[in-house]
Scaffold this active site. Sequence first.
Site, PDB file in Angstrom:
ATOM      1  N   GLY A 110     -47.438  22.587 -14.317  1.00  0.00           N
ATOM      2  CA  GLY A 110     -46.150  23.224 -14.060  1.00  0.00           C
ATOM      3  C   GLY A 110     -46.295  24.470 -13.212  1.00  0.00           C
ATOM      4  O   GLY A 110     -45.311  24.985 -12.672  1.00  0.00           O
ATOM      5  N   ASP A 111     -47.524  24.968 -13.076  1.00  0.00           N
ATOM      6  CA  ASP A 111     -47.845  26.077 -12.164  1.00  0.00           C
ATOM      7  C   ASP A 111     -48.535  25.587 -10.901  1.00  0.00           C
ATOM      8  O   ASP A 111     -48.187  25.983  -9.789  1.00  0.00           O
ATOM      9  CB  ASP A 111     -48.778  27.081 -12.857  1.00  0.00           C
ATOM     10  CG  ASP A 111     -48.045  27.970 -13.852  1.00  0.00           C
ATOM     11  OD1 ASP A 111     -46.967  28.486 -13.499  1.00  0.00           O
ATOM     12  OD2 ASP A 111     -48.550  28.150 -14.962  1.00  0.00           O
TER      13      ASP A 111
END
Length: 415
Positions: free
Chosen positions: A175-176
């Site tokens: 998600g990063d």
Amino acid sequence: MTGPLVGVRVVDLTQALSGPYCTSILADYGADVVKVEPPRGDMIRRTGPFAADDEHHDFGNVFQNANRNKRSIVLDLKTPEGRDVLIELVRSADALVENFSAGVMERLGLSYETLAEINPRLVYTSIRGFGDKRGGESPYSEWPAFDIIAQAMGGLMSITGPDADTRVRVGSGIGDTVPGLFAALGTVMALFEAKSSGKGQYVDTAMTDAVLAVSEIVVNVFDATGASPQPMGNALQGFAPFNTVRAKDGEIALGAPHDAQWAKLCTIMERPDLVVDPRFNSDNNRWINRDAVYAVVEGWVGEHTVAELVELLGGKVPLAPVLDAEAIFANPHFAIRGMLPEVDNPRTGRTSRVTGPVAKLTRTPGQVRHRAPLLGEHTAEILTEAGYDDAQQDALVGAGAACFSSEQELTKEYR
């Protein structure tokens, strides 16, 4: 220094993981990335893991990996003097990347519009949980986000886990990192366009958008059927066999969902009858009758060790042993591909392994040239390049706008 981005200067205002991951990719391929940190430093510096003999705990492996090949300058952008220095850096920069919450740069007097007036060819990239209003104002634009938030809102968590009652995040921080990849790609595309137009632009990247973009099953299945796909463990909607399968002494990942692969697997299993079996004679039929497919495959796999399966299937049918970190560090593939280069660790006196550049360019390759910087390690060097003499540098330090050393007490924080 090598790489296709040699000569590109990037002002890096990012912290944590998504932004630093983006700028580390640019740095790997030759960009001069100037990491501008607040006096307290990037928050991820103090996040582990740390080696057992590291007493400082200000240079964690997450920071080391995401900030290799960069230089660090400490500026307090809440001070007029620190802001002025940043503006001087922007004048000669090709790109600026930041991942602050919405409105922070505006409050600092450093909005895209302000900086674009100073340097019209500046490519300005932001990474936020739900994007920036310049790319489309989300109703959640003010919401803060982490990796787990992006995975949840971007749909990936809805299809990950053993079953519909147990949703889980993917184990790594994609998600990063995936937003970082998209931001790096967008930055390079905007830099390419700026070479011909002479004009920069805003590159808006939302973490949730990036996660959705790589959660293709969410979009494909719902668009075709109107039903939301559910977690299926290690299986994949529409594909069989495509899963982890238990051997005598461990597990393997096995994929033979298409006709040619299925035929090879059946030959190796000495079951040619399965190729013409009407339950299994097409990709879709194997999916519909997947329970029967797995009954056959699991029975055969369970009679062999992982090593035997690698010998039988390797190079013929897609398979892989499930490697943990220890096995990856010992595996020749990753060594040959340069995926675990060594860099110095100033806190232990030894070396650390980081991940290497993925895209292998044959003429202008990327490389990990040096470790991540200590806090403020290059402040004097960068200020000198920007035209500040010794007296001016001392004045900046005296005003609390800059710091030379990462070893002094640093306590200021952004508000």
